[in-house]
Design an enzyme around this catalytic site. Structure first.
Site, PDB file in Angstrom:
ATOM      1  N   SER A 105       0.821  -1.210   0.000  1.00  0.00           N
ATOM      2  CA  SER A 105       0.000   0.000   0.000  1.00  0.00           C
ATOM      3  C   SER A 105       0.856   1.261   0.000  1.00  0.00           C
ATOM      4  O   SER A 105       1.158   1.816  -1.047  1.00  0.00           O
ATOM      5  CB  SER A 105      -0.954  -0.023   1.191  1.00  0.00           C
ATOM      6  N   ARG A 106       1.262   1.750   1.153  1.00  0.00           N
ATOM      7  CA  ARG A 106       2.132   2.906   1.283  1.00  0.00           C
ATOM      8  C   ARG A 106       3.196   2.609   2.329  1.00  0.00           C
ATOM      9  O   ARG A 106       2.899   2.057   3.387  1.00  0.00           O
ATOM     10  CB  ARG A 106       1.336   4.161   1.678  1.00  0.00           C
ATOM     11  N   ASP A 109       6.402  -4.079  -1.048  1.00  0.00           N
ATOM     12  CA  ASP A 109       6.444  -3.503  -2.388  1.00  0.00           C
ATOM     13  C   ASP A 109       6.547  -1.988  -2.298  1.00  0.00           C
ATOM     14  O   ASP A 109       6.637  -1.302  -3.303  1.00  0.00           O
ATOM     15  CB  ASP A 109       5.195  -3.898  -3.188  1.00  0.00           C
ATOM     16  N   GLU A 167      11.253   5.451   0.029  1.00  0.00           N
ATOM     17  CA  GLU A 167      11.526   4.934  -1.313  1.00  0.00           C
ATOM     18  C   GLU A 167      11.826   6.007  -2.351  1.00  0.00           C
ATOM     19  O   GLU A 167      12.393   5.721  -3.402  1.00  0.00           O
ATOM     20  CB  GLU A 167      10.354   4.085  -1.807  1.00  0.00           C
ATOM     21  N   HIS A 221       7.914  -1.253  -5.742  1.00  0.00           N
ATOM     22  CA  HIS A 221       6.627  -0.616  -6.068  1.00  0.00           C
ATOM     23  C   HIS A 221       6.122  -1.042  -7.453  1.00  0.00           C
ATOM     24  O   HIS A 221       5.725  -0.211  -8.271  1.00  0.00           O
ATOM     25  CB  HIS A 221       6.762   0.911  -6.013  1.00  0.00           C
TER      26      HIS A 221
END
Length: 328
Positions: free
Chosen positions: A231-232, A256, A261, A293
């Site tokens: 998600s975040r 992910d 990031e 991501h």
């Protein structure tokens, strides 16, 4: 309309040019920032992604340069100062849903790879090592999976896990009746943390969800819990997760997204030194799997992102509502 795209990759250009019919699109590979904002001069609007900086300072400069529209080619908008945009009369639109199955399926891919150690087996076999030592996984069947956030992506993920024969428990301030009817049990956040063998995060980043996973919440989890975040990044207090891995309270971690990031993900840094010590530490754990991501990266999702974003821009140009406006 003349639209400046920031943080673009070749696939962005390919899909947007394929579906564009009326707008003048210019693609920049740099991220939007206080420095690169000057590139927006002469444009009507901009199109940004998850790691572009759209803070008050940038928005003030955008307004002075005549920008009227900020089109997000993603669902999240935590990187945008909504109040500053409102004061500057700049409209913000987003893509609330493109292919929820893309992200949900990637979360499942992380679970399967971590569990059955597919990534390790792949590397072993390529080196001529056909040993099965230390590749033992577990059956997903009858395991308890906790889903935090049951919007479109969380909904898709929960149903996939039900297909594996998992017991699915969920937490969301807005329970999904359709999931309840399918057998998903909604409960408190504390109970989801305490009951789950696998926890997957599918909620937006807000002031209330910032560091939702922290030292306190990790203590509540079962020893050996698998934690997945597609998600975040800032939903997780990364340093607390590192400590959870070191103490073996967390048994597996699949990411992910990553809190820091920006300037790392989406870039080829293979010939550079990774200066982020926390990320470097995470990558030393054998039970951690990180992807950069890529959960959204499917043909179907990229197609929908391009079409919806372009439709949002067209609606704005015509003075119409697309239904995807972000309000204060």
């Amino acid at each position: 309309m003349k639209i400046a795209f920031f943080s673009t990759k070749p696939y962005d250009k390919d899909f947007f040019e394929k579906h564009n019919q009326t707008h003048e699109l210019t693609f920049y590979d740099v991220a939007l920032s206080e420095i690169s904002v000057r590139l927006t001069e002469g444009f009507d609007g901009i199109c940004v992604f998850v790691n572009d900086k759209v803070n008050a300072s940038v928005i003030e400069k955008l307004a002075k340069l005549g920008i009227k529209l900020i089109a997000l080619r993603c669902a999240g908008f935590n990187n945008v100062d909504l109040e500053a945009a409102h004061k500057s009369n700049i409209v913000i639109v987003r893509v609330p849903a493109y292919s929820p199955h893309a992200v949900a399926e990637h979360a499942v891919a992380l679970i399967m790879a971590l569990n059955r150690k597919t990534h390790k087996a792949y590397n072993r076999v390529r080196e001529g090592n056909f040993s099965l030592e230390k590749l033992i996984g577990f059956d997903l069947y009858h395991k308890t999976v906790g889903v935090i956030g049951t919007g479109k992506i969380g909904d898709a993920f929960a149903r996939i896990m039900q297909g594996f024969g998992c017991k699915v428990v969920a937490y969301d301030i807005f329970p999904n009746q359709s999931l309840i009817d399918s057998g998903v049990k909604y409960t408190s956040l504390d109970e989801v943390l305490q009951q789950s063998d696998i926890i997957s995060l599918h909620c937006p980043l807000t002031d209330k969800t910032l560091h939702l996973i922290n030292e306190t919440s990790i203590v509540q989890m079962k020893t050996g819990t698998m934690l997945i975040n597609t998600s975040r990044g800032a939903l997780i207090d990364t340093q607390a997760v590192v400590e959870g891995l070191k103490s073996k309270k967390l048994g597996y971690l699949g990411l992910d997204v990553y809190e820091q990031e920006s300037n790392i993900f989406f870039n080829d840094l293979s010939e550079e030194i990774l200066v982020d010590d926390t990320l470097a530490r995470l990558m030393t754990f054998p039970n951690v799997l990180i992807t950069s991501h890529q959960g959204f990266l499917t043909e179907e999702a990229l197609t929908q992102i391009a079409i919806i974003t372009l439709n949002n821009i067209t609606a704005f140009e015509k003075g119409q509502k697309s239904g995807n406006e972000v309000e204060l």
